[in-house]
Motif scaffolding. Structure first.
Motif, PDB file in Angstrom:
ATOM      1  N   UNK A 266       0.449   1.319   9.948  1.00 43.41           N
ATOM      2  CA  UNK A 266      -0.196   1.806   8.727  1.00 43.41           C
ATOM      3  C   UNK A 266       0.202   0.982   7.515  1.00 43.41           C
ATOM      4  N   UNK A 267       1.466   0.638   7.409  1.00 40.23           N
ATOM      5  CA  UNK A 267       1.955  -0.060   6.221  1.00 40.23           C
ATOM      6  C   UNK A 267       2.044  -1.578   6.392  1.00 40.23           C
ATOM      7  N   UNK A 268       1.483  -2.100   7.471  1.00 35.88           N
ATOM      8  CA  UNK A 268       1.470  -3.550   7.631  1.00 35.88           C
ATOM      9  C   UNK A 268       0.660  -4.169   6.487  1.00 35.88           C
ATOM     10  N   UNK A 269       1.138  -5.230   5.896  1.00 41.69           N
ATOM     11  CA  UNK A 269       0.459  -5.805   4.712  1.00 41.69           C
ATOM     12  C   UNK A 269      -0.968  -6.271   4.979  1.00 41.69           C
TER      13      UNK A 269
ATOM     14  N   UNK B 299      -7.337   4.359   4.113  1.00 34.86           N
ATOM     15  CA  UNK B 299      -6.900   4.789   2.786  1.00 34.86           C
ATOM     16  C   UNK B 299      -6.272   6.187   2.865  1.00 34.86           C
ATOM     17  N   UNK B 300      -7.036   7.115   3.441  1.00 39.41           N
ATOM     18  CA  UNK B 300      -6.590   8.496   3.588  1.00 39.41           C
ATOM     19  C   UNK B 300      -6.623   8.964   5.037  1.00 39.41           C
TER      20      UNK B 300
ATOM     21  N   UNK C 149       0.847  -1.197   0.000  1.00 31.03           N
ATOM     22  CA  UNK C 149       0.000   0.000   0.000  1.00 31.03           C
ATOM     23  C   UNK C 149       0.880   1.243   0.000  1.00 31.03           C
ATOM     24  N   UNK C 150       0.497   2.266  -0.786  1.00 36.80           N
ATOM     25  CA  UNK C 150       1.347   3.438  -0.955  1.00 36.80           C
ATOM     26  C   UNK C 150       0.693   4.739  -0.504  1.00 36.80           C
TER      27      UNK C 150
ATOM     28  N   UNK D 295       5.654  11.168  15.297  1.00 42.23           N
ATOM     29  CA  UNK D 295       5.622  10.179  14.218  1.00 42.23           C
ATOM     30  C   UNK D 295       4.827  10.655  13.005  1.00 42.23           C
ATOM     31  N   UNK D 296       4.059  11.715  13.150  1.00 43.63           N
ATOM     32  CA  UNK D 296       3.143  12.124  12.090  1.00 43.63           C
ATOM     33  C   UNK D 296       3.820  12.697  10.842  1.00 43.63           C
ATOM     34  N   UNK D 297       4.843  13.541  10.972  1.00 48.29           N
ATOM     35  CA  UNK D 297       5.398  14.143   9.739  1.00 48.29           C
ATOM     36  C   UNK D 297       5.871  13.122   8.711  1.00 48.29           C
ATOM     37  N   UNK D 298       6.494  12.045   9.148  1.00 47.95           N
ATOM     38  CA  UNK D 298       6.979  11.038   8.193  1.00 47.95           C
ATOM     39  C   UNK D 298       5.838  10.400   7.417  1.00 47.95           C
ATOM     40  N   UNK D 299       4.630  10.428   7.995  1.00 52.38           N
ATOM     41  CA  UNK D 299       3.457   9.847   7.350  1.00 52.38           C
ATOM     42  C   UNK D 299       2.636  10.899   6.605  1.00 52.38           C
TER      43      UNK D 299
END
Length: 361
Positions: free
Chosen positions: A282-285, A247-248, A3-4, A48-52
């Protein structure tokens, strides 16, 4: 390929503590969760938020203004160039609190108003709350802060919407968010709050009428995600394109759990920020599979035959789950309701024709 997307908007339940016990509260707010985040834990999550690529954080509760360190959290987010908004029931909106809201650069205040005086106070169990909320709204306006009035639409207040509209216009309110009630939490336990199909259509007709007057009256209606879809009663542009949860956007509970949406029940968590960073959750498959891995076969009985299912994906996840216990199966949909009514009229016509033919034979 993984997921991107990124969580551009985060709803953050700062605390489940609340000074009210509202009959329609989907979170059953009141008492704190057993282990709510410490001030240091909350600030570490902010970092942690800015990187996301988080753009906005919306403080909710409970009553978020009852968490003592909310100004420190808001200040940290301001320093990280992340926009913040806050939702309150208005009970603790006083001059000193509003000054703190301004000092921390919170960009908008949402105040709940769930009907006219008797209805609002009955739903929230607090005599005198209506006028206290109006006073709080006025004070926020006088401080130069944007105000959004938030209304949960129920069977008790559906017929009060036109009068509320006139009241809000007279107060100079420019934004009004309408949220059809979720049958979750305490709302599931209180009969009489649910919306009938007819009431749902009345709500849509009301919003459509107000939408046509927006440029003249200056009050913008902001339908929530569970409002719609795909008829003239839903005037939003662009139209609904599926649930944004995972998603968003996502939600963080006051004890550090991550959900696609704070309106979803607590057992539908994706991870724990005390155990993993938000990036890893968030990015866990396997995360947020109900939206990220949607396939037509996931549609429930209410949506399976719908010609718009590929775009809609079964509507709002929280409303679908609250109504039916599964995702992608939201029966509270303008298009679906109108289709059911048309089919009902068709069936009546068939039965009438059959009866006539039987009589002729």
């Amino acid at each position: 390929m993984g997921f991107e997307g990124f969580p551009f908007v985060i709803g953050w339940e700062l605390t489940l503590i609340c000074n009210l016990r509202c009959h329609h509260c989907a979170s059953s707010a009141g008492q704190p969760r057993p282990r709510e985040l410490s001030p240091d834990e909350a600030l570490a999550i902010c970092d942690q938020f800015p990187a996301l690529l988080v753009q906005e954080v919306d403080f909710t509760g409970g009553e978020p203004l009852l968490r003592p360190d909310w100004p420190a959290i808001a200040t940290r987010l301001r320093d990280l160039d992340i926009r913040t908004k806050i939702i309150t029931n208005g009970l603790v909106l006083k001059a000193s609190v509003i000054e703190q809201i301004k000092d921390t650069d919170i960009s908008g205040v949402g105040v709940s108003l769930d009907g006219l005086a008797a209805t609002h106070e009955s739903m929230r169990g607090c005599p005198g709350l209506f006028h206290r909320a109006l006073k709080g709204i006025e004070q926020v306006q006088n401080a130069g802060l944007p105000v959004t009035v938030l209304t949960t639409i129920t069977g008790l207040n559906i017929h009060e919407l036109p009068t509320m509209y006139e009241l809000l216009c007279s107060m100079g309110i420019t934004a009004w968010q309408l949220q059809p009630i979720f049958p979750l939490g305490r709302a599931h336990e209180n009969n009489g709050l649910e919306l009938s199909e007819q009431a749902y259509l009345e709500m849509g007709a009301f919003v459509r009428q107000c939408w046509s007057q927006m440029d003249v009256r200056g009050l913008k209606i902001e339908p929530a995600d569970s409002f719609g879809y795909y008829t003239d009663l839903d005037p939003r542009v662009p139209p609904w394109r599926g649930c944004p949860a995972g998603q968003l956007a996502c939600g963080i509970t006051s004890d550090g759990k991550v959900k696609g949406c704070l309106s979803l029940p607590d057992h539908l968590i994706e991870g724990d920020l005390r155990q993993h960073d938000l990036w890893d959750i968030w990015f866990h498959p396997d995360a947020f599979a109900y939206t990220r891995r949607f396939a037509p076969q996931d549609l429930g009985e209410h949506c399976r035959a719908c010609p718009l299912a590929d775009a809609c994906r079964g509507g709002c996840s929280a409303m679908s789950y609250g109504q039916t216990g599964q995702f992608h199966n939201n029966p509270c949909c303008f298009f679906a309701i109108e289709q059911r009514r048309q089919e009902g009229e068709h069936d009546k016509g068939i039965h009438a024709l059959a009866a006539t033919q039987s009589g002729d034979s």
